[in-house]
Design a protein around this motif. Sequence first.
Motif, PDB file in Angstrom:
ATOM      1  N   ARG A   1       9.077   5.572   1.050  1.00 25.80           N
ATOM      2  CA  ARG A   1       7.509   5.735   0.823  1.00 25.80           C
ATOM      3  C   ARG A   1       6.825   4.508   0.748  1.00 25.80           C
ATOM      4  NH1 ARG A   1       3.296   6.173  -2.473  1.00 25.80           N
ATOM      5  NH2 ARG A   1       2.326   8.285  -2.951  1.00 25.80           N
ATOM      6  N   GLY A   2       5.876   4.376   1.603  1.00 26.63           N
ATOM      7  CA  GLY A   2       4.957   3.038   1.521  1.00 26.63           C
ATOM      8  C   GLY A   2       3.689   3.596   0.918  1.00 26.63           C
ATOM      9  N   GLY A   3       2.488   3.949   1.421  1.00 32.53           N
ATOM     10  CA  GLY A   3       1.422   4.521   0.763  1.00 32.53           C
ATOM     11  C   GLY A   3       1.454   6.033   0.589  1.00 32.53           C
TER      12      GLY A   3
ATOM     13  N   LYS B   1       6.970  12.467   6.108  1.00 31.10           N
ATOM     14  CA  LYS B   1       8.166  11.796   6.475  1.00 31.10           C
ATOM     15  C   LYS B   1       8.759  10.813   5.202  1.00 31.10           C
ATOM     16  CE  LYS B   1       8.526  13.388  10.835  1.00 31.10           C
ATOM     17  NZ  LYS B   1       9.589  13.557  11.470  1.00 31.10           N
ATOM     18  N   SER B   2       7.817  10.564   4.235  1.00 30.29           N
ATOM     19  CA  SER B   2       7.981   9.729   3.305  1.00 30.29           C
ATOM     20  C   SER B   2       8.542  10.399   2.225  1.00 30.29           C
ATOM     21  CB  SER B   2       6.718   8.682   2.815  1.00 30.29           C
ATOM     22  OG  SER B   2       5.618   9.427   3.026  1.00 30.29           O
ATOM     23  N   VAL B   3       8.692  11.751   2.058  1.00 35.16           N
ATOM     24  CA  VAL B   3       9.608  12.364   1.072  1.00 35.16           C
ATOM     25  C   VAL B   3      10.419  13.326   1.505  1.00 35.16           C
ATOM     26  CG1 VAL B   3       7.821  14.175   0.779  1.00 35.16           C
ATOM     27  CG2 VAL B   3       8.962  13.535  -1.230  1.00 35.16           C
TER      28      VAL B   3
ATOM     29  N   TYR C   1       0.650  10.027  22.525  1.00 35.74           N
ATOM     30  CA  TYR C   1      -0.272  10.154  21.651  1.00 35.74           C
ATOM     31  C   TYR C   1       0.074   9.310  20.328  1.00 35.74           C
ATOM     32  CZ  TYR C   1       4.158  12.094  19.322  1.00 35.74           C
ATOM     33  OH  TYR C   1       5.008  11.987  18.980  1.00 35.74           O
ATOM     34  N   TYR C   2      -0.534   9.052  19.556  1.00 35.20           N
ATOM     35  CA  TYR C   2      -0.365   7.980  18.206  1.00 35.20           C
ATOM     36  C   TYR C   2       0.418   8.752  17.414  1.00 35.20           C
ATOM     37  CZ  TYR C   2      -1.717   4.436  14.713  1.00 35.20           C
ATOM     38  OH  TYR C   2      -1.729   3.512  13.941  1.00 35.20           O
ATOM     39  N   ASP C   3       1.693   8.369  16.963  1.00 41.87           N
ATOM     40  CA  ASP C   3       2.404   9.141  16.217  1.00 41.87           C
ATOM     41  C   ASP C   3       2.150   9.168  14.450  1.00 41.87           C
ATOM     42  OD1 ASP C   3       4.948  10.670  15.528  1.00 41.87           O
ATOM     43  OD2 ASP C   3       5.076   9.546  14.238  1.00 41.87           O
TER      44      ASP C   3
HETATM   45  C1  LIG Z   1      -6.519   9.853   5.409  1.00 39.11           C
HETATM   46  C2  LIG Z   1      -5.702   9.226   6.530  1.00 39.11           C
HETATM   47  C3  LIG Z   1      -6.528   8.038   7.214  1.00 39.11           C
HETATM   48  C4  LIG Z   1      -5.715   7.473   8.007  1.00 39.11           C
HETATM   49  N1  LIG Z   1      -6.520   6.320   8.851  1.00 39.11           N
HETATM   50  C5  LIG Z   1      -5.856   5.882   9.818  1.00 39.11           C
HETATM   51  C6  LIG Z   1      -6.570   4.584  10.689  1.00 39.11           C
HETATM   52  O1  LIG Z   1      -7.740   4.054  10.289  1.00 39.11           O
HETATM   53  N2  LIG Z   1      -5.852   4.023  11.328  1.00 39.11           N
HETATM   54  C7  LIG Z   1      -4.395   4.171  11.780  1.00 39.11           C
HETATM   55  O2  LIG Z   1      -3.952   3.619  12.546  1.00 39.11           O
HETATM   56  N3  LIG Z   1      -3.965   5.297  10.884  1.00 39.11           N
HETATM   57  C8  LIG Z   1      -4.550   6.058  10.098  1.00 39.11           C
HETATM   58  N4  LIG Z   1      -3.952   6.944   9.522  1.00 39.11           N
HETATM   59  C9  LIG Z   1      -2.394   7.369   9.758  1.00 39.11           C
HETATM   60  C10 LIG Z   1      -1.388   6.203   8.834  1.00 39.11           C
HETATM   61  O3  LIG Z   1      -1.598   5.115   9.653  1.00 39.11           O
HETATM   62  C11 LIG Z   1      -0.381   7.124   9.006  1.00 39.11           C
HETATM   63  O4  LIG Z   1      -0.329   8.135   8.164  1.00 39.11           O
HETATM   64  C12 LIG Z   1       0.915   5.870   8.264  1.00 39.11           C
HETATM   65  O5  LIG Z   1       2.137   6.459   8.464  1.00 39.11           O
HETATM   66  C13 LIG Z   1       0.479   5.670   6.926  1.00 39.11           C
HETATM   67  O6  LIG Z   1       1.306   4.646   6.097  1.00 39.11           O
HETATM   68  P1  LIG Z   1       1.824   4.862   4.864  1.00 39.11           P
HETATM   69  O7  LIG Z   1       2.466   3.958   4.208  1.00 39.11           O
HETATM   70  O8  LIG Z   1       0.759   5.251   3.948  1.00 39.11           O
HETATM   71  O9  LIG Z   1       2.681   6.315   4.859  1.00 39.11           O
HETATM   72  P2  LIG Z   1       4.114   6.701   4.299  1.00 39.11           P
HETATM   73  O10 LIG Z   1       3.744   8.131   4.230  1.00 39.11           O
HETATM   74  O11 LIG Z   1       4.391   6.140   3.056  1.00 39.11           O
HETATM   75  O12 LIG Z   1       4.988   6.529   5.565  1.00 39.11           O
HETATM   76  C14 LIG Z   1       4.972   6.828   6.868  1.00 39.11           C
HETATM   77  C15 LIG Z   1       6.128   6.532   7.654  1.00 39.11           C
HETATM   78  O13 LIG Z   1       6.283   5.018   7.476  1.00 39.11           O
HETATM   79  C16 LIG Z   1       7.588   4.656   6.898  1.00 39.11           C
HETATM   80  N5  LIG Z   1       7.351   3.333   6.236  1.00 39.11           N
HETATM   81  C17 LIG Z   1       6.002   3.464   5.290  1.00 39.11           C
HETATM   82  N6  LIG Z   1       6.182   2.189   4.781  1.00 39.11           N
HETATM   83  C18 LIG Z   1       7.369   1.577   5.290  1.00 39.11           C
HETATM   84  C19 LIG Z   1       7.863   0.275   4.959  1.00 39.11           C
HETATM   85  N7  LIG Z   1       7.207  -0.909   4.152  1.00 39.11           N
HETATM   86  N8  LIG Z   1       9.135   0.011   5.646  1.00 39.11           N
HETATM   87  C20 LIG Z   1       9.503   0.835   6.622  1.00 39.11           C
HETATM   88  N9  LIG Z   1       9.074   2.046   6.772  1.00 39.11           N
HETATM   89  C21 LIG Z   1       8.052   2.499   6.017  1.00 39.11           C
HETATM   90  C22 LIG Z   1       7.923   5.864   6.348  1.00 39.11           C
HETATM   91  O14 LIG Z   1       9.238   6.009   5.911  1.00 39.11           O
HETATM   92  C23 LIG Z   1       7.540   7.102   7.134  1.00 39.11           C
HETATM   93  O15 LIG Z   1       8.347   7.211   7.953  1.00 39.11           O
HETATM   94  C24 LIG Z   1      -4.505   7.726   8.337  1.00 39.11           C
HETATM   95  C25 LIG Z   1      -3.629   8.638   7.697  1.00 39.11           C
HETATM   96  C26 LIG Z   1      -4.471   9.089   6.650  1.00 39.11           C
HETATM   97  C27 LIG Z   1      -3.657  10.502   5.850  1.00 39.11           C
END
Ligand SMILES: Cc1cc2nc3c(=O)[nH]c(=O)nc-3n(C[C@H](O)[C@H](O)[C@H](O)COP(=O)(O)OP(=O)(O)OC[C@H]3O[C@@H](n4cnc5c(N)ncnc54)[C@H](O)[C@@H]3O)c2cc1C
Length: 497
Positions: free
Chosen positions: A119-121, A128-130, A450-452
Amino acid sequence: MDRRQFCRTTLAATIAGSFPYLAGCGEKAPVATKADTSIPAVSLDGAEIELEKAAIHELGQALDGPVMLSGHPEYDIARRIWNGMHDKRPALIAKVASAADVSEAISFARDNNLLVAVRGGGHSWPGKSVCEGGLMIDLSGLNKVMVDAYDRRAYCGGGALLNNLDTAALEHGLVTTAGVVSHTGVGGYTLGGGFGRLNRKHGLTIDNLLGAEIVTADGQVRHVSNDEDAELFWAIRGGGGNFGVVTRFEFQLHPFDRNVLSGMIAWPIDQARDVLDFYGGWYQGLSDDLYVGPAMVTMPDGTSVVAMEVVYAGDPAAGEKELAPLRSIGKPLDDGVKVQDYMVMQTQEDAALAHGIRSYAKSGLAKEITPELVDTLVEAFVADPRIAFFTHTAGGAVKQVGELDTAFPHRNAETMLLVASFWENPADDEEWMAKSREWFAAIEPHTGGYYDNIDSDGEGAAGNYGPAYDRLSRIKARYDAGNLFRLNSNVRPAASA
Ligand SMILES: Cc1cc2nc3c(=O)[nH]c(=O)nc-3n(C[C@H](O)[C@H](O)[C@H](O)COP(=O)(O)OP(=O)(O)OC[C@H]3O[C@@H](n4cnc5c(N)ncnc54)[C@H](O)[C@@H]3O)c2cc1C
C-alpha cells in the motif's frame, strides 16, 4: 549482535515461554489448540494456510514500525483504502518505517509463501493495495520528502502523497509533474506512468524519475538509475509494482512560479459538440506550456456542462493570448481561468473524491480527438452527478520520449479518455459499474491500449504494457521469478530469463 538479531534471539525465548507448545525441555506442556498458536492466512496462490504466532511476534520485534493484527487499534484504519468497494482484511499489516523493515516484511512473506499487498497512497481503483488474508505492507509512514534546491532534486518516500511532493517542491520555487488529486500516492501513481497538468511541459512523472531505492523479492535493498541496475530502472518506469517495493523516489525538479494562469471554463452541455469540435482541431498546435483538458460532468444541482481545465506553465500574458480562441467559443456558463496559486487546481477535487467513496473507472488512450469521437462523446453522455467523462491531455514532452525508452509505451497518445462513476450506497454497486462500462464501451473503439493506473479491472496487462510486455516479463523473471508481487497489473515471469 545487531539490534534485529538481538530482538530475534531474545524474542524467540520470550515466545517459547508464552506459548505452551514451545515450553522448555522436561516440562509437560498442556495440549494447545490451533488458535493458541497460529492465525489463518492466505498463501500466494490463494490457498488457506496457518501463520505461526511466534513467527509473527518475531517479525514484530524485527521491525521498527508496528505489525498489526485484527483487534489492534489501528488495524481498521490501516487496511482501508480509497475505494470503499474494497473492504478486505489482511491477516497482518506491517507498517514499515524503513527500507530495512520492508526487507524483513518481504522475507517473512516469501518464507511463509504468503500473499502480499503493497500500500502506497491506497488509490488503486481495483483495490490491489489491500488483500484478504495476506500481508499488507503499509508504506504510509515513509512519507517524507526532502528537496535539494541546489541540484533541483526531490527525495520522496515510497508512501508519500502527491500533496507532500508538490508542497515540498513548491516551497523552493520548484515543481515536477504530479497528478490532479493530492491525496493520491506517489508510489503507485509514479510506477504506472504519472499523468499531470504539467506533463506537456515536463513529461510524465516517470520521465522525471532519476533513480529509486527498491527492495526486491529476495529482500535486497537496491539503488536503481540509468547507471545502476538499468534494466530494473527501465522496468519501474511504467511497469507498476511488479518488481519490488520502492522506498524512495528521486525526482528531477524544475523552476516554477506557483502563480499560474489556471482554472476551469464551463459551457452548458448543449454546446458540447461545438466546444469539443473546436478543441479537436485546435489543441494539437498548442505550446507545451499550455495544458487544456476536456471533461463532461453533471453538478450536484443537476446542471450538465462541458468543461475545459486549463493550466499555463509560463508567462500568464502569453497564456492569455494562446487561450483566447478557446474563450471565444460559444457562451460559457463560467470562466474561472485566472492567475492563481497552482495548489488551488491541484487540490480542487480532493474533497469531492475523498477516501471511502465507491468508484469504478475505465480508461483508454487516443491519438486524436476526431469528429467521430466527438459525436460519440456527445451521444453517450449520461447526465447524472455520479458519473463523468474526464481526460488527461498528453502530447508535448510526453511524446518526445521514445516508445520503449521506458516501460510506458503509449507515447503517441495525445489524450487519455476516462469514464468514472462515484457513489456511496453499496446496493448501487452493480448499477454504477454497469453504467461506466456502457459509457466507456461507446468510446473504446476510438482508443488503443489503456492506462492501468486508471482502470478498475486491471487484469488486461498486455493492453497496458503493449510492446513493453516481453521485456518486462524477462526482467520479472530475473527479479521476482516466484511472482511475489502479483497484486498489480501483473507481469508474469518469462519461462526462462
Ligand atoms: C481520485 C484519483 C485521482 C487520480 N488521479 C490521477 C492522475 O491525475 N494522474 C494519474 O496518472 N493517475 C491518477 N490516478 C490513478 C493513480 O495513479 C493510481 O490509482 C495509483 O495506483 C495510485 O497510487 P497509490 O500509491 O495511491 O495506490 P496504491 O493503492 O497504494 O497502490 C497501487 C498499486 O501500486 C503498488 N504500489 C504503491 N506504492 C508502491 C511502492 N512504493 N512500491 C511498489 N509498489 C507500490 C501497489 O502495490 C498497487 O499495486 C488517480 C486515482 C484516483 C483514485
